[in-house]
Design a protein around this motif. Structure first.
Motif, PDB file in Angstrom:
ATOM      1  N   ARG A 120      -9.361   0.696  -6.674  1.00  0.00           N
ATOM      2  CA  ARG A 120      -8.243   1.236  -6.062  1.00  0.00           C
ATOM      3  C   ARG A 120      -6.922   0.382  -6.038  1.00  0.00           C
ATOM      4  O   ARG A 120      -5.910   0.807  -6.188  1.00  0.00           O
ATOM      5  CB  ARG A 120      -8.528   1.341  -4.302  1.00  0.00           C
ATOM      6  CG  ARG A 120      -7.493   2.245  -3.614  1.00  0.00           C
ATOM      7  CD  ARG A 120      -7.029   3.476  -4.199  1.00  0.00           C
ATOM      8  NE  ARG A 120      -6.200   4.279  -3.440  1.00  0.00           N
ATOM      9  CZ  ARG A 120      -4.786   4.269  -3.784  1.00  0.00           C
ATOM     10  NH1 ARG A 120      -4.703   3.520  -5.036  1.00  0.00           N
ATOM     11  NH2 ARG A 120      -3.902   4.798  -3.162  1.00  0.00           N
ATOM     12  N   THR A 121      -7.052  -1.021  -5.939  1.00  0.00           N
ATOM     13  CA  THR A 121      -6.013  -1.908  -6.229  1.00  0.00           C
ATOM     14  C   THR A 121      -5.341  -1.845  -7.356  1.00  0.00           C
ATOM     15  O   THR A 121      -4.269  -1.889  -7.739  1.00  0.00           O
ATOM     16  CB  THR A 121      -6.557  -3.351  -5.888  1.00  0.00           C
ATOM     17  OG1 THR A 121      -7.221  -3.207  -4.670  1.00  0.00           O
ATOM     18  CG2 THR A 121      -5.265  -3.906  -5.672  1.00  0.00           C
ATOM     19  N   GLY A 156       0.741  -1.126  -0.111  1.00  0.00           N
ATOM     20  CA  GLY A 156      -0.036   0.128   0.006  1.00  0.00           C
ATOM     21  C   GLY A 156       0.914   1.300  -0.053  1.00  0.00           C
ATOM     22  O   GLY A 156       2.200   1.404   0.283  1.00  0.00           O
ATOM     23  N   PRO A 157       0.355   2.586  -0.325  1.00  0.00           N
ATOM     24  CA  PRO A 157       0.970   3.542  -0.471  1.00  0.00           C
ATOM     25  C   PRO A 157       1.491   4.154   1.023  1.00  0.00           C
ATOM     26  O   PRO A 157       1.106   3.357   2.177  1.00  0.00           O
ATOM     27  CB  PRO A 157       0.072   4.810  -0.609  1.00  0.00           C
ATOM     28  CG  PRO A 157      -1.289   4.031  -0.567  1.00  0.00           C
ATOM     29  CD  PRO A 157      -1.303   2.420  -0.705  1.00  0.00           C
ATOM     30  N   PHE A 209      -3.100   1.036  -8.054  1.00  0.00           N
ATOM     31  CA  PHE A 209      -2.167   1.002  -7.465  1.00  0.00           C
ATOM     32  C   PHE A 209      -1.048   0.090  -8.023  1.00  0.00           C
ATOM     33  O   PHE A 209       0.069   0.216  -8.144  1.00  0.00           O
ATOM     34  CB  PHE A 209      -2.303   0.477  -5.685  1.00  0.00           C
ATOM     35  CG  PHE A 209      -0.931   0.482  -5.118  1.00  0.00           C
ATOM     36  CD1 PHE A 209      -0.530   1.616  -4.574  1.00  0.00           C
ATOM     37  CD2 PHE A 209      -0.394  -0.721  -4.825  1.00  0.00           C
ATOM     38  CE1 PHE A 209       0.761   1.597  -3.586  1.00  0.00           C
ATOM     39  CE2 PHE A 209       0.816  -0.842  -4.290  1.00  0.00           C
ATOM     40  CZ  PHE A 209       1.376   0.337  -3.494  1.00  0.00           C
ATOM     41  N   ASP A 245      -5.011   1.023   2.262  1.00  0.00           N
ATOM     42  CA  ASP A 245      -4.992   2.442   1.836  1.00  0.00           C
ATOM     43  C   ASP A 245      -5.791   3.114   3.160  1.00  0.00           C
ATOM     44  O   ASP A 245      -6.730   2.978   3.396  1.00  0.00           O
ATOM     45  CB  ASP A 245      -5.681   2.536   0.589  1.00  0.00           C
ATOM     46  CG  ASP A 245      -5.426   4.062  -0.277  1.00  0.00           C
ATOM     47  OD1 ASP A 245      -4.254   4.758   0.642  1.00  0.00           O
ATOM     48  OD2 ASP A 245      -5.966   4.536  -0.734  1.00  0.00           O
ATOM     49  N   GLU A 246      -5.214   4.343   3.409  1.00  0.00           N
ATOM     50  CA  GLU A 246      -5.864   5.246   4.397  1.00  0.00           C
ATOM     51  C   GLU A 246      -6.266   4.490   5.692  1.00  0.00           C
ATOM     52  O   GLU A 246      -7.506   4.718   5.981  1.00  0.00           O
ATOM     53  CB  GLU A 246      -7.032   6.118   3.724  1.00  0.00           C
ATOM     54  CG  GLU A 246      -6.359   7.046   2.573  1.00  0.00           C
ATOM     55  CD  GLU A 246      -7.371   7.780   2.155  1.00  0.00           C
ATOM     56  OE1 GLU A 246      -8.605   7.452   2.022  1.00  0.00           O
ATOM     57  OE2 GLU A 246      -7.206   8.910   1.592  1.00  0.00           O
ATOM     58  N   ALA A 292      -0.317   4.494   4.901  1.00  0.00           N
ATOM     59  CA  ALA A 292      -1.754   3.324   4.779  1.00  0.00           C
ATOM     60  C   ALA A 292      -1.873   2.854   6.029  1.00  0.00           C
ATOM     61  O   ALA A 292      -2.855   2.204   6.320  1.00  0.00           O
ATOM     62  CB  ALA A 292      -1.567   2.524   3.517  1.00  0.00           C
TER      63      ALA A 292
END
Lengths: 224, 243
Positions: free
Chosen positions: B229-230, B34-35, B233, B208-209, B38
């Motif tokens: 979202r995946t 994840g970024p 990314f 994420d988040e 996250a």
């Protein structure tokens, strides 16, 4: 001319002969009160690092109050002031006063040294399953000592010089011996020059010892 | 086995972990990606009690993690940090021996045997008397892994173990972790090394988040991710593969 030099040399010799027996007293007071200061300072440092805000505040106040009182006043207060109730002898009163005074400084030095160690070192110890006591003992304190040692030696030397203040309550330390000598023989300049010289030699020796300690500690650990 | 239920952590007004939950069986290798920001590292640190959380529960091999048993539970968990966190005032040998002696009360000679054994297996036997500052980053990280392994953990947690290493050193560390996967240790790895994750993990969790966006078996995750979202990314971090 030769006779004059001889006369002078004799004068200095008799001054030094008179002063030297007082040196052990100065050293004793310095070392014992500094050990007391280390003990009290460690305690203050532990309180300061407490996660409970109130306890930490108390320790901070202690340090602030003590640091705000001149040592001479503290000596008077403990010997004469508290002496009204406690009747402390000169030695314990002097040692207590210097010990309390320096504990405030040492407590802060210890705290700064421990807080200079990265938080990650605690994390690493905890992640390995070590108890807090073991983390402190094996990981944090050995690293903090490197940081603490130089200012600690500084404080010791300052303490050695400040010990001259105990002469005011009649302890026969180096300074007191100097006063006795010049009031008996009326050689003011030579006497105080010799007293100063002996202090200088003592502090020089201890700062050398300190440097040697620092070096030794670093070398053993082969750190950079 | 590791089970995390409704884990939530708030820092000030910021939500770091938002109702995170997953279960993995003994011997599973889970990768978390994840970024940055996250909550991956925070989640990992919660699992071995390095970080407090506001609500939710964590079970390690069926036992719930609480304030009282956290020190005991940590003994079963090895943790590898991004910044290695070796003890700089101790030699490599001492770094590996001390935790065994202090935590597991193993006799010094035996602890040294274990240390020598592990160091020779990972090819660092000639560094046994070196100090961390004399080692390269990759070597330091391998010693950190050795230090954790010496305690014979049932679970290993890796928090971006190669993020502060250059590519060459990254490979030596990844090779070592790869070897561990054959030993039936439950592992959670936070990493950005997609090729490596694809190769060694059984499950991948994308965060994420502070939320779990997607949790799937590794092949499914990379070859047919469900969430938008995946996909976005993966599209950013993988430029050639899977097409």
């Amino acid at each position: 001319m030769l006779e004059f030099i001889w006369q002078e040399a004799l004068k200095f010799y008799s001054i030094i002969k008179f002063l030297l027996p007082a040196v052990p007293t100065t050293l004793k007071i310095t070392v014992v009160s500094f050990l007391l200061a280390i003990l009290l300072g460690t305690f203050i440092c532990i309180l300061r690092l407490s996660v409970i805000n109130f306890i930490s505040k108390i320790a901070l106040w202690y340090a602030n109050v003590i640091r705000g009182i001149p040592l001479l006043v503290l000596i008077f207060f403990i010997y004469f002031g508290l002496g009204k109730f406690l009747h402390l002898a000169q030695y314990p009163a002097a040692i207590l006063a210097i010990g309390i005074c320096y504990s405030a400084y040492l407590g802060e030095i210890f705290r700064a040294g421990i807080q200079a160690i990265p938080k990650e070192q605690f994390d690493a110890g905890r992640a390995l399953g070590m108890k807090n006591f073991h983390i402190m003992y094996y990981i944090i304190i050995p690293q903090a000592i490197r940081i603490i040692l130089p200012p600690l030696i500084n404080e010791f030397i300052a303490c050695l010089k400040d010990s001259s203040l105990v002469s005011v309550i009649g302890l026969r330390d180096l300074t007191r011996a100097g006063r006795e000598y010049y009031s008996r023989e009326f050689v003011v300049f030579e006497t105080w020059a010799m007293v100063a010289l002996i202090y200088l030699v003592l502090t020089y020796l201890f700062s050398k010892l300190g440097l040697w300690l620092e070096k030794k500690y670093k070398k053993e650990k082969r750190e950079r | 086995m590791i089970r995390v239920e409704h884990l939530t952590k708030v820092y000030g007004k910021k939500i770091i972990l938002d109702d995170v939950g997953f279960t993995i069986d003994r011997g599973t290798v889970l990768a978390i990606i994840g970024p940055s920001g996250a909550g991956k590292s925070t989640l990992l640190r919660c699992i071995n009690g390095l970080e407090k959380f506001n609500s939710g529960r964590i079970f390690i091999n069926g036992e719930e993690l609480t304030k009282n048993n956290v020190v005991e539970i940590r003994k079963k968990i090895g943790f590898v940090f991004q910044q290695f966190n070796l003890f700089p005032h101790m030699s490599v040998l001492e770094n590996i021996v001390l935790p065994q002696v202090v935590v597991k009360k193993i006799k010094r000679e035996k602890a040294e045997d274990i240390a020598y054994n592990i160091l020779s297996r990972i090819g660092l036997i000639d560094k046994v008397d070196s100090y961390p500052s004399e080692l390269s980053g990759g070597e330091q990280q391998r010693v950190a892994i050795a230090r954790a392994l010496a305690l014979d953990p049932e679970i290993m947690l890796f928090d971006e173990p190669t993020s502060s290493l250059d590519p060459e050193m990254t490979r030596e560390v990844l090779d070592l972790i790869r070897k561990l996967t054959t030993r039936k240790i439950t592992m959670i790895i936070v990493s950005h090394e997609m090729g490596f994750i694809y190769e060694i993990s059984n499950y991948v969790m994308f965060m994420d988040e502070g939320r779990v966006v997607e949790f799937a078996p590794t092949k499914t995750f990379f070859l047919s991710p469900k969430e938008e979202r995946t996909k976005r990314f993966l599209g950013k971090v993988i430029n050639i593969s899977t097409r």
